[in-house]
Design a protein around this motif. Structure first.
Motif, PDB file in Angstrom:
ATOM      1  N   ALA A   2       0.826  -1.209   0.000  1.00  0.00           N
ATOM      2  CA  ALA A   2       0.000   0.000   0.000  1.00  0.00           C
ATOM      3  C   ALA A   2       0.857   1.254   0.000  1.00  0.00           C
ATOM      4  CB  ALA A   2      -0.929   0.008   1.211  1.00  0.00           C
ATOM      5  N   MET A   3       2.004   1.199   0.674  1.00  0.00           N
ATOM      6  CA  MET A   3       2.874   2.368   0.739  1.00  0.00           C
ATOM      7  C   MET A   3       3.617   2.591  -0.571  1.00  0.00           C
ATOM      8  SD  MET A   3       2.543   3.948   3.557  1.00  0.00           S
ATOM      9  CE  MET A   3       4.027   4.965   3.583  1.00  0.00           C
ATOM     10  N   PHE A   4       3.988   1.504  -1.231  1.00  0.00           N
ATOM     11  CA  PHE A   4       4.720   1.604  -2.499  1.00  0.00           C
ATOM     12  C   PHE A   4       4.108   0.631  -3.508  1.00  0.00           C
ATOM     13  CE2 PHE A   4       7.691   3.003   0.727  1.00  0.00           C
ATOM     14  CZ  PHE A   4       8.220   4.163   0.171  1.00  0.00           C
ATOM     15  N   PRO A   5       2.918   0.946  -4.000  1.00  0.00           N
ATOM     16  CA  PRO A   5       2.222  -0.003  -4.898  1.00  0.00           C
ATOM     17  C   PRO A   5       3.015  -0.279  -6.168  1.00  0.00           C
ATOM     18  CG  PRO A   5       1.163   2.163  -4.911  1.00  0.00           C
ATOM     19  CD  PRO A   5       2.154   2.172  -3.794  1.00  0.00           C
ATOM     20  N   GLY A   6       3.255  -1.578  -6.404  1.00  0.00           N
ATOM     21  CA  GLY A   6       3.951  -1.983  -7.612  1.00  0.00           C
ATOM     22  C   GLY A   6       5.435  -1.692  -7.617  1.00  0.00           C
ATOM     23  N   GLN A   7       5.992  -1.236  -6.505  1.00  0.00           N
ATOM     24  CA  GLN A   7       7.401  -0.863  -6.472  1.00  0.00           C
ATOM     25  C   GLN A   7       8.211  -1.711  -5.505  1.00  0.00           C
ATOM     26  OE1 GLN A   7       8.114   3.455  -6.275  1.00  0.00           O
ATOM     27  NE2 GLN A   7       5.918   3.729  -6.514  1.00  0.00           N
ATOM     28  N   ARG A   8       7.644  -2.039  -4.363  1.00  0.00           N
ATOM     29  CA  ARG A   8       8.388  -2.745  -3.339  1.00  0.00           C
ATOM     30  C   ARG A   8       8.179  -4.252  -3.437  1.00  0.00           C
ATOM     31  NH1 ARG A   8      11.868   0.193   0.403  1.00  0.00           N
ATOM     32  NH2 ARG A   8      11.701   2.270  -0.473  1.00  0.00           N
ATOM     33  N   ARG A   9       9.181  -4.986  -3.027  1.00  0.00           N
ATOM     34  CA  ARG A   9       9.060  -6.440  -2.984  1.00  0.00           C
ATOM     35  C   ARG A   9       9.162  -6.953  -1.558  1.00  0.00           C
ATOM     36  NH1 ARG A   9      12.988  -8.087  -8.113  1.00  0.00           N
ATOM     37  NH2 ARG A   9      11.787  -6.965  -9.706  1.00  0.00           N
ATOM     38  N   MET A  10       8.997  -6.045  -0.609  1.00  0.00           N
ATOM     39  CA  MET A  10       9.059  -6.445   0.791  1.00  0.00           C
ATOM     40  C   MET A  10       7.857  -7.309   1.132  1.00  0.00           C
ATOM     41  SD  MET A  10       9.350  -4.126   4.204  1.00  0.00           S
ATOM     42  CE  MET A  10       8.881  -4.780   5.807  1.00  0.00           C
ATOM     43  N   GLN A  11       8.122  -8.379   1.817  1.00  0.00           N
ATOM     44  CA  GLN A  11       7.061  -9.311   2.196  1.00  0.00           C
ATOM     45  C   GLN A  11       6.161  -8.678   3.245  1.00  0.00           C
ATOM     46  OE1 GLN A  11       8.472 -13.121   3.484  1.00  0.00           O
ATOM     47  NE2 GLN A  11       6.556 -13.672   4.476  1.00  0.00           N
ATOM     48  N   SER A  12       4.867  -8.911   3.132  1.00  0.00           N
ATOM     49  CA  SER A  12       3.926  -8.482   4.149  1.00  0.00           C
ATOM     50  C   SER A  12       3.779  -9.604   5.171  1.00  0.00           C
ATOM     51  CB  SER A  12       2.568  -8.153   3.516  1.00  0.00           C
ATOM     52  OG  SER A  12       1.653  -7.731   4.499  1.00  0.00           O
ATOM     53  N   TYR A  13       4.235  -9.361   6.380  1.00  0.00           N
ATOM     54  CA  TYR A  13       4.270 -10.415   7.400  1.00  0.00           C
ATOM     55  C   TYR A  13       2.970 -10.521   8.189  1.00  0.00           C
ATOM     56  CZ  TYR A  13       9.288 -10.919   6.649  1.00  0.00           C
ATOM     57  OH  TYR A  13      10.516 -11.168   6.084  1.00  0.00           O
ATOM     58  N   GLY A  14       2.104  -9.540   8.059  1.00  0.00           N
ATOM     59  CA  GLY A  14       0.854  -9.584   8.799  1.00  0.00           C
ATOM     60  C   GLY A  14       1.040  -9.427  10.291  1.00  0.00           C
ATOM     61  N   PHE A  15       1.985  -8.607  10.697  1.00  0.00           N
ATOM     62  CA  PHE A  15       2.248  -8.395  12.113  1.00  0.00           C
ATOM     63  C   PHE A  15       1.066  -7.698  12.786  1.00  0.00           C
ATOM     64  CE2 PHE A  15       6.932  -8.161  10.827  1.00  0.00           C
ATOM     65  CZ  PHE A  15       7.174  -9.475  11.209  1.00  0.00           C
ATOM     66  N   GLU A  16       0.854  -8.034  14.051  1.00  0.00           N
ATOM     67  CA  GLU A  16      -0.114  -7.312  14.866  1.00  0.00           C
ATOM     68  C   GLU A  16       0.452  -5.930  15.211  1.00  0.00           C
ATOM     69  OE1 GLU A  16      -3.050  -8.449  15.539  1.00  0.00           O
ATOM     70  OE2 GLU A  16      -2.758 -10.470  14.722  1.00  0.00           O
ATOM     71  N   ASP A  17      -0.440  -5.018  15.633  1.00  0.00           N
ATOM     72  CA  ASP A  17      -0.012  -3.655  15.954  1.00  0.00           C
ATOM     73  C   ASP A  17       1.069  -3.644  17.031  1.00  0.00           C
ATOM     74  OD1 ASP A  17      -1.666  -2.529  14.084  1.00  0.00           O
ATOM     75  OD2 ASP A  17      -3.268  -2.031  15.504  1.00  0.00           O
ATOM     76  N   GLU A  18       0.925  -4.506  18.045  1.00  0.00           N
ATOM     77  CA  GLU A  18       1.926  -4.549  19.114  1.00  0.00           C
ATOM     78  C   GLU A  18       3.275  -5.012  18.572  1.00  0.00           C
ATOM     79  OE1 GLU A  18       2.701  -6.453  23.580  1.00  0.00           O
ATOM     80  OE2 GLU A  18       0.976  -7.105  22.370  1.00  0.00           O
ATOM     81  N   GLN A  19       3.280  -5.965  17.672  1.00  0.00           N
ATOM     82  CA  GLN A  19       4.527  -6.429  17.076  1.00  0.00           C
ATOM     83  C   GLN A  19       5.191  -5.324  16.251  1.00  0.00           C
ATOM     84  OE1 GLN A  19       2.699  -9.897  15.116  1.00  0.00           O
ATOM     85  NE2 GLN A  19       4.146 -11.183  16.239  1.00  0.00           N
ATOM     86  N   ILE A  20       4.374  -4.569  15.536  1.00  0.00           N
ATOM     87  CA  ILE A  20       4.915  -3.463  14.744  1.00  0.00           C
ATOM     88  C   ILE A  20       5.564  -2.433  15.661  1.00  0.00           C
ATOM     89  CG2 ILE A  20       4.289  -1.518  13.257  1.00  0.00           C
ATOM     90  CD1 ILE A  20       2.121  -3.317  12.038  1.00  0.00           C
ATOM     91  N   GLN A  21       4.897  -2.117  16.757  1.00  0.00           N
ATOM     92  CA  GLN A  21       5.457  -1.149  17.696  1.00  0.00           C
ATOM     93  C   GLN A  21       6.736  -1.682  18.352  1.00  0.00           C
ATOM     94  OE1 GLN A  21       4.454   1.979  17.788  1.00  0.00           O
ATOM     95  NE2 GLN A  21       2.985   1.311  16.224  1.00  0.00           N
ATOM     96  N   ASP A  22       6.800  -2.990  18.565  1.00  0.00           N
ATOM     97  CA  ASP A  22       8.019  -3.591  19.113  1.00  0.00           C
ATOM     98  C   ASP A  22       9.186  -3.436  18.137  1.00  0.00           C
ATOM     99  OD1 ASP A  22       6.678  -4.340  21.384  1.00  0.00           O
ATOM    100  OD2 ASP A  22       6.363  -6.417  20.760  1.00  0.00           O
ATOM    101  N   LEU A  23       8.928  -3.658  16.854  1.00  0.00           N
ATOM    102  CA  LEU A  23       9.968  -3.486  15.845  1.00  0.00           C
ATOM    103  C   LEU A  23      10.411  -2.029  15.743  1.00  0.00           C
ATOM    104  CD1 LEU A  23       8.850  -5.828  12.926  1.00  0.00           C
ATOM    105  CD2 LEU A  23      11.027  -5.926  14.165  1.00  0.00           C
ATOM    106  N   VAL A  24       9.447  -1.118  15.825  1.00  0.00           N
ATOM    107  CA  VAL A  24       9.787   0.306  15.798  1.00  0.00           C
ATOM    108  C   VAL A  24      10.644   0.668  17.011  1.00  0.00           C
ATOM    109  CG1 VAL A  24       8.841   2.642  15.954  1.00  0.00           C
ATOM    110  CG2 VAL A  24       7.764   0.960  14.448  1.00  0.00           C
ATOM    111  N   ALA A  25      10.285   0.136  18.179  1.00  0.00           N
ATOM    112  CA  ALA A  25      11.067   0.402  19.389  1.00  0.00           C
ATOM    113  C   ALA A  25      12.486  -0.144  19.267  1.00  0.00           C
ATOM    114  CB  ALA A  25      10.373  -0.219  20.608  1.00  0.00           C
TER     115      ALA A  25
END
Length: 232
Positions: free
Chosen positions: A96-119
């Motif tokens: 969604a952030m880079f339609p048709g440009q990125r090949r990064m896998q979507s891991y389906g992380f929960e919001d808490e997991q995303i915040q943990d990675l950001v931290a």
């Protein structure tokens, strides 16, 4: 020529001095680790983020602290370059952030997991690494946070973290979308709010992603953008 006893003494003394220097340097290094690695800021969220980073094999594509692969961007200082909102948005939905440009896998992380990675990435970015890695020359397409040249109103933090990743303002930002200079003189605030809320409902097929913005953030962005071109 040294005698056997003199050579032995020279060897023993030299070895002892070198070993002593090695021990002292090791102790000095160990004493510096807590401060330079920002150990005091290692929260439970940081630890969970580190485990998630390892278990998801993020280093299979990204480099951090000089270790990893070079398929994706280097991430040691990504928190400083992009900020938490951008990082979280990319992790949540890369396509969604880079339609048709990125090949990064979507891991389906929960919001808490995303915040943990950001931290975790924030903690890594705050380490004292003696100037490593060197700050990249982002050039005209860079998206480093900050107030663009010639802008009198203070942009909300999310503008620098998300909008400048694709748009330019005052010669600073990305080159994916159109420049935002003077946008307030071209578009009404209500239109900009609707656009920020869901671009696809305004223009189907647009490359502009639906950003993870709260209503408060949408209002702040629209207010700021509406000032551009009006007295700037």
């Amino acid at each position: 020529m040294l005698s056997k006893s003199a050579a032995r003494n020279f060897f023993v003394l030299g070895t002892g001095l070198c070993f002593g220097a090695f021990v002292l340097l090791t102790l000095d290094t160990l004493s510096q680790i807590p401060k330079q690695t920002n150990e005091a800021a290692m929260t439970e969220a940081v630890v969970r983020g580190k485990h998630l980073w390892d278990s998801s094999n993020c280093m299979g594509c990204h480099t951090i602290l000089g270790e990893g692969a070079y398929y994706g961007p280097e991430l040691t200082k990504v928190y400083e370059r992009r900020g938490p909102a951008f990082i979280a948005a990319v992790i949540r939905d890369p396509d969604a952030m880079f339609p048709g440009q990125r090949r990064m896998q979507s891991y389906g992380f929960e919001d808490e997991q995303i915040q943990d990675l950001v931290a975790f990435l924030e903690w890594i970015g705050n380490m004292d690494l003696n100037g490593f890695p060197r700050k990249p020359n982002l050039g005209p397409g860079g998206a480093a946070p900050g107030v663009p040249t010639g802008v009198t109103a203070t942009p909300p933090p999310v503008f620098s973290q998300l909008c400048l990743a694709c748009h330019q303002l005052g010669g600073k930002g990305g080159l994916v979308g159109p420049a935002l200079d003077g946008v307030g003189a071209r578009l009404e605030k209500d239109f900009m709010e609707q656009w920020l809320r869901d671009p696809q409902t305004v223009k189907a097929g647009t490359l502009m992603p639906k950003l993870p913005l709260s209503e408060a953030q949408i209002g702040e962005l629209a207010t700021f953008l509406s000032t551009l071109g009006k007295g700037n």
